[in-house]
Design an enzyme around this catalytic site. Structure first.
Site, PDB file in Angstrom:
ATOM      1  CG  ASP A   7      -1.801   1.199   1.316  1.00 20.11           C
ATOM      2  OD1 ASP A   7      -2.279   1.660   0.257  1.00 20.11           O
ATOM      3  OD2 ASP A   7      -2.035   1.700   2.442  1.00 20.11           O
ATOM      4  CD  GLU A  66      -5.097   0.437  -2.354  1.00 17.67           C
ATOM      5  OE1 GLU A  66      -6.080  -0.267  -2.099  1.00 17.67           O
ATOM      6  OE2 GLU A  66      -4.594   1.240  -1.539  1.00 17.67           O
ATOM      7  CG  ASP A 138      -0.848   3.073   6.109  1.00 14.01           C
ATOM      8  OD1 ASP A 138      -1.669   3.494   5.278  1.00 14.01           O
ATOM      9  OD2 ASP A 138      -0.354   3.783   7.003  1.00 14.01           O
TER      10      ASP A 138
END
Length: 168
Positions: A7, A66, A138
């Site tokens: 992420d 992502e 996260d």
């Protein structure tokens, strides 16, 4: 198959590693790479080094990152894009294939809806990976990216097998 999910973030870059065996998922590790405020080049270098260490320690077979979103603050968006570049570069340098997923696709895969809240993502990650202790939101997002990638790879494999059978 061992999957590294990432992420991207400049201040906090979440990461999560899972093992995939058939339809079974197992948590390996998760955490957050931190970069202090200061010189952008040094912050990016710090993220690069931390992520490189994670790859060396856990030896994933594949990785997934992502996508980032564009917001009204152009400078922040550019900095986030640079951190995302590190997230893509490090696995590629290690020779790994890197999948990329939109946040809504990750949420849809893991939670079942594309506009899930952080709490819903964390809850579903805990259900997919029993006993996991999350290093933070996260890291939970990174594990969700890894889970999404695992499902995508499995679906692609089933599709290829079905097409091969149909071609016979």
């Amino acid at each position: 198959m061992r999957v590294l999910g990432i992420d991207p973030g400049l201040r906090n870059m979440g990461w999560g590693v899972i093992d995939v065996s058939g339809t079974r998922l197992a948590h390996v590790a998760n955490g957050i790479c931190h970069s202090d405020s200061g010189d952008l080049a040094q912050r990016l270098l710090s993220l690069h080094r931390q992520l490189t260490d994670i790859l060396a320690r856990f030896a994933p077979d594949t990785a997934a990152v992502e996508h980032t979103f564009v917001n009204k603050d152009g400078v922040a968006t550019l900095k986030l894009g640079q951190a995302r570049g590190i997230a893509l570069l490090v696995p590629a340098q290690a020779g790994l294939a890197v999948g990329e997923y939109a946040p809504n696709a990750v949420k849809k895969t893991v939670v079942g809806v594309g506009h899930a809240a952080k709490e819903q993502i964390q809850h579903m990650v805990r259900l997919h990976l029993p006993g996991v202790e999350l290093a933070g939101a996260d890291a939970a997002d990174a594990l969700a990216v890894a889970i999404c990638h695992a499902h995508h790879v499995q679906s692609s494999g089933r599709l290829e097998a079905a097409l091969a059978r149909a071609a016979r």
